[in-house]
Design a protein around this motif. Structure first.
Motif, PDB file in Angstrom:
ATOM      1  N   GLY A 129       0.836  -1.197   0.000  1.00 61.29           N
ATOM      2  CA  GLY A 129       0.000   0.000   0.000  1.00 61.29           C
ATOM      3  C   GLY A 129       0.867   1.241   0.000  1.00 61.29           C
ATOM      4  O   GLY A 129       1.697   1.437  -0.889  1.00 61.29           O
ATOM      5  N   ASP A 130       0.719   2.065   1.026  1.00 57.83           N
ATOM      6  CA  ASP A 130       1.536   3.279   1.152  1.00 57.83           C
ATOM      7  C   ASP A 130       2.777   3.036   2.004  1.00 57.83           C
ATOM      8  O   ASP A 130       3.503   3.972   2.328  1.00 57.83           O
ATOM      9  N   TYR A 131       3.006   1.782   2.359  1.00 55.41           N
ATOM     10  CA  TYR A 131       4.116   1.448   3.254  1.00 55.41           C
ATOM     11  C   TYR A 131       5.165   0.644   2.498  1.00 55.41           C
ATOM     12  O   TYR A 131       4.837  -0.196   1.659  1.00 55.41           O
ATOM     13  N   ILE A 132       6.442   0.929   2.780  1.00 55.46           N
ATOM     14  CA  ILE A 132       7.542   0.171   2.171  1.00 55.46           C
ATOM     15  C   ILE A 132       8.228  -0.643   3.258  1.00 55.46           C
ATOM     16  O   ILE A 132       8.695  -0.100   4.261  1.00 55.46           O
ATOM     17  N   SER A 133       8.254  -1.943   3.052  1.00 56.25           N
ATOM     18  CA  SER A 133       8.952  -2.826   3.988  1.00 56.25           C
ATOM     19  C   SER A 133      10.369  -3.052   3.477  1.00 56.25           C
ATOM     20  O   SER A 133      10.572  -3.570   2.373  1.00 56.25           O
ATOM     21  N   GLN A 134      11.343  -2.659   4.268  1.00 60.66           N
ATOM     22  CA  GLN A 134      12.735  -2.775   3.855  1.00 60.66           C
ATOM     23  C   GLN A 134      13.159  -4.224   3.678  1.00 60.66           C
ATOM     24  O   GLN A 134      13.950  -4.560   2.802  1.00 60.66           O
ATOM     25  N   ASP A 135      12.622  -5.094   4.513  1.00 60.10           N
ATOM     26  CA  ASP A 135      12.967  -6.515   4.449  1.00 60.10           C
ATOM     27  C   ASP A 135      12.196  -7.158   3.293  1.00 60.10           C
ATOM     28  O   ASP A 135      10.980  -7.296   3.340  1.00 60.10           O
ATOM     29  N   GLY A 136      12.913  -7.580   2.252  1.00 58.99           N
ATOM     30  CA  GLY A 136      12.280  -8.166   1.082  1.00 58.99           C
ATOM     31  C   GLY A 136      12.121  -9.667   1.151  1.00 58.99           C
ATOM     32  O   GLY A 136      11.859 -10.311   0.128  1.00 58.99           O
ATOM     33  N   SER A 137      12.273 -10.263   2.326  1.00 58.53           N
ATOM     34  CA  SER A 137      12.145 -11.714   2.438  1.00 58.53           C
ATOM     35  C   SER A 137      10.684 -12.124   2.287  1.00 58.53           C
ATOM     36  O   SER A 137       9.759 -11.337   2.511  1.00 58.53           O
ATOM     37  N   LEU A 138      10.479 -13.381   1.909  1.00 60.29           N
ATOM     38  CA  LEU A 138       9.147 -13.905   1.660  1.00 60.29           C
ATOM     39  C   LEU A 138       8.930 -15.167   2.482  1.00 60.29           C
ATOM     40  O   LEU A 138       9.784 -16.056   2.512  1.00 60.29           O
ATOM     41  N   TYR A 139       7.806 -15.219   3.159  1.00 63.58           N
ATOM     42  CA  TYR A 139       7.414 -16.394   3.915  1.00 63.58           C
ATOM     43  C   TYR A 139       6.216 -17.043   3.232  1.00 63.58           C
ATOM     44  O   TYR A 139       5.284 -16.351   2.810  1.00 63.58           O
ATOM     45  N   MET A 140       6.249 -18.363   3.126  1.00 65.41           N
ATOM     46  CA  MET A 140       5.149 -19.096   2.521  1.00 65.41           C
ATOM     47  C   MET A 140       4.681 -20.185   3.482  1.00 65.41           C
ATOM     48  O   MET A 140       5.495 -20.947   4.000  1.00 65.41           O
ATOM     49  N   ALA A 141       3.377 -20.246   3.712  1.00 61.54           N
ATOM     50  CA  ALA A 141       2.798 -21.258   4.603  1.00 61.54           C
ATOM     51  C   ALA A 141       2.172 -22.362   3.756  1.00 61.54           C
ATOM     52  O   ALA A 141       1.309 -22.091   2.917  1.00 61.54           O
ATOM     53  N   THR A 142       2.630 -23.578   3.957  1.00 63.82           N
ATOM     54  CA  THR A 142       2.119 -24.720   3.197  1.00 63.82           C
ATOM     55  C   THR A 142       1.656 -25.807   4.167  1.00 63.82           C
ATOM     56  O   THR A 142       2.293 -26.026   5.201  1.00 63.82           O
ATOM     57  N   PRO A 143       0.554 -26.503   3.860  1.00 62.10           N
ATOM     58  CA  PRO A 143       0.022 -27.515   4.785  1.00 62.10           C
ATOM     59  C   PRO A 143       1.030 -28.625   5.060  1.00 62.10           C
ATOM     60  O   PRO A 143       1.780 -29.038   4.189  1.00 62.10           O
ATOM     61  N   VAL A 144       1.055 -29.085   6.286  1.00 63.08           N
ATOM     62  CA  VAL A 144       1.912 -30.192   6.693  1.00 63.08           C
ATOM     63  C   VAL A 144       1.066 -31.167   7.504  1.00 63.08           C
ATOM     64  O   VAL A 144       0.169 -30.751   8.254  1.00 63.08           O
ATOM     65  N   ASP A 145       1.306 -32.453   7.332  1.00 65.03           N
ATOM     66  CA  ASP A 145       0.569 -33.445   8.094  1.00 65.03           C
ATOM     67  C   ASP A 145       0.978 -33.331   9.568  1.00 65.03           C
ATOM     68  O   ASP A 145       2.148 -33.508   9.902  1.00 65.03           O
ATOM     69  N   PRO A 146       0.040 -33.027  10.455  1.00 63.69           N
ATOM     70  CA  PRO A 146       0.404 -32.838  11.869  1.00 63.69           C
ATOM     71  C   PRO A 146       0.966 -34.091  12.527  1.00 63.69           C
ATOM     72  O   PRO A 146       1.635 -33.985  13.559  1.00 63.69           O
ATOM     73  N   VAL A 147       0.719 -35.260  11.946  1.00 64.34           N
ATOM     74  CA  VAL A 147       1.265 -36.489  12.527  1.00 64.34           C
ATOM     75  C   VAL A 147       2.794 -36.434  12.539  1.00 64.34           C
ATOM     76  O   VAL A 147       3.438 -36.886  13.486  1.00 64.34           O
ATOM     77  N   PHE A 148       3.399 -35.867  11.478  1.00 66.04           N
ATOM     78  CA  PHE A 148       4.858 -35.719  11.443  1.00 66.04           C
ATOM     79  C   PHE A 148       5.341 -34.860  12.610  1.00 66.04           C
ATOM     80  O   PHE A 148       6.345 -35.176  13.255  1.00 66.04           O
ATOM     81  N   ILE A 149       4.632 -33.773  12.881  1.00 64.67           N
ATOM     82  CA  ILE A 149       5.053 -32.828  13.910  1.00 64.67           C
ATOM     83  C   ILE A 149       4.872 -33.412  15.306  1.00 64.67           C
ATOM     84  O   ILE A 149       5.681 -33.181  16.218  1.00 64.67           O
ATOM     85  N   LEU A 150       3.816 -34.211  15.486  1.00 67.59           N
ATOM     86  CA  LEU A 150       3.500 -34.753  16.810  1.00 67.59           C
ATOM     87  C   LEU A 150       4.176 -36.092  17.084  1.00 67.59           C
ATOM     88  O   LEU A 150       4.213 -36.536  18.241  1.00 67.59           O
ATOM     89  N   LEU A 151       4.702 -36.737  16.059  1.00 74.32           N
ATOM     90  CA  LEU A 151       5.302 -38.066  16.221  1.00 74.32           C
ATOM     91  C   LEU A 151       6.383 -38.116  17.305  1.00 74.32           C
ATOM     92  O   LEU A 151       6.355 -38.999  18.177  1.00 74.32           O
ATOM     93  N   PRO A 152       7.376 -37.200  17.320  1.00 71.90           N
ATOM     94  CA  PRO A 152       8.410 -37.275  18.372  1.00 71.90           C
ATOM     95  C   PRO A 152       7.857 -37.038  19.773  1.00 71.90           C
ATOM     96  O   PRO A 152       8.365 -37.598  20.745  1.00 71.90           O
ATOM     97  N   ILE A 153       6.813 -36.204  19.876  1.00 74.67           N
ATOM     98  CA  ILE A 153       6.219 -35.900  21.179  1.00 74.67           C
ATOM     99  C   ILE A 153       5.531 -37.144  21.737  1.00 74.67           C
ATOM    100  O   ILE A 153       5.678 -37.477  22.920  1.00 74.67           O
ATOM    101  N   PHE A 154       4.787 -37.828  20.887  1.00 77.10           N
ATOM    102  CA  PHE A 154       4.106 -39.055  21.319  1.00 77.10           C
ATOM    103  C   PHE A 154       5.121 -40.173  21.599  1.00 77.10           C
ATOM    104  O   PHE A 154       4.890 -41.016  22.466  1.00 77.10           O
ATOM    105  N   ASP A 155       6.222 -40.184  20.851  1.00 79.31           N
ATOM    106  CA  ASP A 155       7.251 -41.196  21.068  1.00 79.31           C
ATOM    107  C   ASP A 155       7.887 -41.031  22.447  1.00 79.31           C
ATOM    108  O   ASP A 155       8.097 -42.015  23.182  1.00 79.31           O
TER     109      ASP A 155
END
Length: 280
Positions: free
Chosen positions: A68-94
């Motif tokens: 818009g009317d704002y300039i962000s100096q940091d030109g990095s880009l973040y992308m959110a993509t779906p991940v199967d939560p079983v992968f993330i929770l597997l070590p916790i349950f283990d």
């Protein structure tokens, strides 16, 4: 439909591309710091509308964003993509089953399992874990209470299913995989799934379960890290050939226009890295 959302309390402006959760006053989602299932480092995830998404990070040497009317100096880009939560929770349950030797371990309630010291935001995943973790766990019900215990055979069956689906999909997504034989494609699929698994025990067990010889991915990265690229080899050979020709004729020779080599080009998978705790 797209919209711009500003998170309260954010110290710096970041640009994040994610699936739209609705702009009609709904919450845009929550940024959670969870342990990465392979490295165990604190890693940022987006939890929105009951879906967990991992955040990939990409940054060029120079760049900014016009918002818009704002300039962000940091030109990095973040992308959110779906991940199967079983992968993330597997070590916790283990860890939660406290398995020792041949003992299968203990049954635990979800609120106990998701109590992880230093990572209180696992509690946000309580309802999600209830929906998805039965596929890799044995369960017992006592009255109104439900108890979970990770089951190795169920985990390996689930991982094998992931590998088979990925093996079938890879040739459709990448022509390089289409040119490979079936075993090479299988190894590639296991390698991708292995990015979310600890080497010991799960990755080793998976290799054994599907009948492949285990290859330590860290050794492979070390061996290929210092190899010159094909373009570098071609340029060196071209330069040395030109020098020999000039010496034979005794002429300095006119400068030949050389093909421009894109030294910054990378494999598309290497262009993104998971957003660690410090970047969020």
């Amino acid at each position: 439909m797209s919209c711009t959302v500003w998170w309260e309390g954010a110290e710096k402006t970041r640009v994040l591309i994610a699936s739209d959760s609705g702009c009609g006053g709904n919450k845009p989602g929550e940024l959670l710091t969870l342990r990465h299932p392979k490295s165990e480092n604190g890693t940022c995830y987006l939890f929105s509308n009951g879906m967990l998404q991992e955040i990939q990070w990409f940054k060029q040497s120079y760049g900014s964003w016009f918002l818009g009317d704002y300039i962000s100096q940091d030109g990095s880009l973040y992308m959110a993509t779906p991940v199967d939560p079983v992968f993330i929770l597997l070590p916790i349950f283990d860890e939660a089953r406290m398995k020792k030797g041949e003992d299968p371990g203990k049954f635990r309630q979800l609120d106990e399992i998701l109590f992880v010291e230093g990572y209180p935001e696992y509690q946000h995943l309580l309802s999600l874990a209830e929906k998805c973790m039965e596929i890799v766990c044995q369960t017992q019900e006592v009255g109104s209470m439900k108890f979970y215990r990770l089951d190795n055979s169920k985990v390996l069956a689930w991982l094998s299913c992931k590998v088979r689906c990925l093996k079938k999909t890879l040739p459709e997504l990448d022509k390089n995989y289409a040119a490979q034989d079936e075993k090479q494609t299988l190894v590639g699929a296991v390698s991708i799934v292995g990015e979310y698994l600890k080497t010991d025990p799960w990755l080793k067990l998976l290799y054994d379960h599907i009948g492949l010889e285990f290859v330590d991915p860290t050794m492979k990265e070390t061996n290929t890290e210092n190899l010159p690229s094909a373009n570098e080899n071609k340029m060196e050979y071209s330069n040395s050939s030109q020098e020999r020709a000039n010496k034979k004729t005794g002429k300095p020779g006119k400068q030949t226009k050389q093909a421009k080599v894109e030294t910054g080009s990378k494999n598309i998978r290497d262009m993104f890295s998971r957003a660690c705790k410090k970047k969020c």
